[in-house]
Motif scaffolding. Structure first.
Motif, PDB file in Angstrom:
ATOM      1  N   ASP A  25      81.449  -8.951 -15.915  1.00 34.79           N
ATOM      2  CA  ASP A  25      81.200  -9.270 -17.327  1.00 34.79           C
ATOM      3  C   ASP A  25      81.081  -7.990 -18.162  1.00 34.79           C
ATOM      4  OD1 ASP A  25      81.024 -11.070 -19.402  1.00 34.79           O
ATOM      5  OD2 ASP A  25      78.838 -11.128 -19.346  1.00 34.79           O
ATOM      6  N   TRP A  65      91.919 -18.097 -12.337  1.00 31.79           N
ATOM      7  CA  TRP A  65      91.175 -17.326 -11.335  1.00 31.79           C
ATOM      8  C   TRP A  65      91.942 -17.258 -10.019  1.00 31.79           C
ATOM      9  CZ3 TRP A  65      87.562 -13.886 -11.677  1.00 31.79           C
ATOM     10  CH2 TRP A  65      86.649 -13.910 -12.744  1.00 31.79           C
ATOM     11  N   SER A  73      88.966 -17.772 -23.201  1.00 28.00           N
ATOM     12  CA  SER A  73      89.667 -17.575 -21.940  1.00 28.00           C
ATOM     13  C   SER A  73      88.798 -17.664 -20.708  1.00 28.00           C
ATOM     14  CB  SER A  73      90.404 -16.233 -21.958  1.00 28.00           C
ATOM     15  OG  SER A  73      89.464 -15.191 -22.095  1.00 28.00           O
ATOM     16  N   PHE A  74      87.503 -17.426 -20.835  1.00 25.77           N
ATOM     17  CA  PHE A  74      86.611 -17.482 -19.666  1.00 25.77           C
ATOM     18  C   PHE A  74      85.613 -18.617 -19.861  1.00 25.77           C
ATOM     19  CE2 PHE A  74      88.144 -13.133 -19.370  1.00 25.77           C
ATOM     20  CZ  PHE A  74      88.556 -13.121 -18.054  1.00 25.77           C
ATOM     21  N   PRO A 118      85.619  -8.013 -20.530  1.00 25.82           N
ATOM     22  CA  PRO A 118      86.586  -8.940 -19.944  1.00 25.82           C
ATOM     23  C   PRO A 118      87.945  -8.946 -20.647  1.00 25.82           C
ATOM     24  CG  PRO A 118      84.737 -10.129 -20.910  1.00 25.82           C
ATOM     25  CD  PRO A 118      84.411  -8.679 -20.985  1.00 25.82           C
ATOM     26  N   VAL A 170      91.038  -7.840 -18.654  1.00 29.07           N
ATOM     27  CA  VAL A 170      91.785  -8.701 -17.722  1.00 29.07           C
ATOM     28  C   VAL A 170      93.183  -9.000 -18.262  1.00 29.07           C
ATOM     29  CG1 VAL A 170      91.847 -10.935 -16.565  1.00 29.07           C
ATOM     30  CG2 VAL A 170      89.706  -9.651 -16.674  1.00 29.07           C
ATOM     31  N   PRO A 183      86.602  -6.709 -14.366  1.00 30.68           N
ATOM     32  CA  PRO A 183      85.952  -6.856 -15.678  1.00 30.68           C
ATOM     33  C   PRO A 183      85.342  -8.238 -15.905  1.00 30.68           C
ATOM     34  CG  PRO A 183      88.059  -5.760 -15.918  1.00 30.68           C
ATOM     35  CD  PRO A 183      87.981  -6.265 -14.506  1.00 30.68           C
ATOM     36  N   ALA A 184      86.014  -9.270 -15.429  1.00 32.52           N
ATOM     37  CA  ALA A 184      85.496 -10.633 -15.611  1.00 32.52           C
ATOM     38  C   ALA A 184      84.314 -10.902 -14.688  1.00 32.52           C
ATOM     39  CB  ALA A 184      86.599 -11.649 -15.356  1.00 32.52           C
ATOM     40  N   VAL A 185      84.413 -10.474 -13.443  1.00 31.80           N
ATOM     41  CA  VAL A 185      83.334 -10.701 -12.478  1.00 31.80           C
ATOM     42  C   VAL A 185      82.071  -9.956 -12.896  1.00 31.80           C
ATOM     43  CG1 VAL A 185      82.607 -10.250 -10.100  1.00 31.80           C
ATOM     44  CG2 VAL A 185      84.845 -11.227 -10.533  1.00 31.80           C
ATOM     45  N   ARG A 214      94.435 -15.602 -20.394  1.00 35.24           N
ATOM     46  CA  ARG A 214      93.235 -14.813 -20.681  1.00 35.24           C
ATOM     47  C   ARG A 214      93.217 -14.239 -22.093  1.00 35.24           C
ATOM     48  NH1 ARG A 214      90.043 -17.304 -17.518  1.00 35.24           N
ATOM     49  NH2 ARG A 214      90.160 -16.741 -15.328  1.00 35.24           N
ATOM     50  N   ASP A 222      90.949 -22.731 -16.250  1.00 30.53           N
ATOM     51  CA  ASP A 222      90.223 -21.527 -15.861  1.00 30.53           C
ATOM     52  C   ASP A 222      90.313 -21.306 -14.351  1.00 30.53           C
ATOM     53  OD1 ASP A 222      88.544 -19.290 -16.613  1.00 30.53           O
ATOM     54  OD2 ASP A 222      86.924 -20.326 -15.567  1.00 30.53           O
TER      55      ASP A 222
END
Length: 128
Positions: A70, A6, A125-126, A73, A76, A66-68, A120, A2
């Motif tokens: 939430d 990032w 994935s997260f 996501p 990504v 999108p991930a930051v 991802r 992960d």
């Protein structure tokens, strides 16, 4: 894994924000005059160069936001896949123009975007 995803996504975001922003702001003729590796713009209309820049900026934002935040996501890996397609076009353009050295750099960016897309799209994935 992960953390590696990032880091790569962050690096790609910076690269494509700068590159895409340049394509939006700088006229096509000045881009071509910067260096021999930027002469690919001669094969495209000014509108096409600006469209590529806009797509790069959108993909860069899609790699992180999108991930930051939430919020969706799943966007990504979709953004990373978009960069893979953009870079595949770049590699084909370089091959057609016989620009082997620049093609190698584009291939590295393609592989990095592919790594993010692959990582991802995984079921977890997260991982936190």
């Amino acid at each position: 894994m992960d953390l590696a995803l990032w880091i790569v996504a962050g690096l790609l975001t910076v690269v494509y924000l700068v590159a895409g922003g340049g394509k939006l702001v700088i006229p096509k003729e000045k881009i071509a005059a910067v260096s021999p590796s930027a002469r690919w713009v001669e094969d495209f209309s000014p509108g096409s160069v600006k469209a590529i820049g806009a797509l790069e900026i959108l993909a860069a934002a899609g790699l992180i936001l999108p991930a930051v935040l939430d919020i969706l996501p799943v966007l990504v890996p979709a953004a990373a896949l978009g960069l893979v397609m953009i870079m595949a076009g770049a590699v084909f353009t370089r091959i057609r123009r016989h620009e082997r050295k620049a093609m190698l750099a584009d291939t590295v960016y393609l592989a990095l975007a592919g790594f993010v897309a692959w990582g991802r799209f995984a079921p977890e994935s997260f991982a936190g």
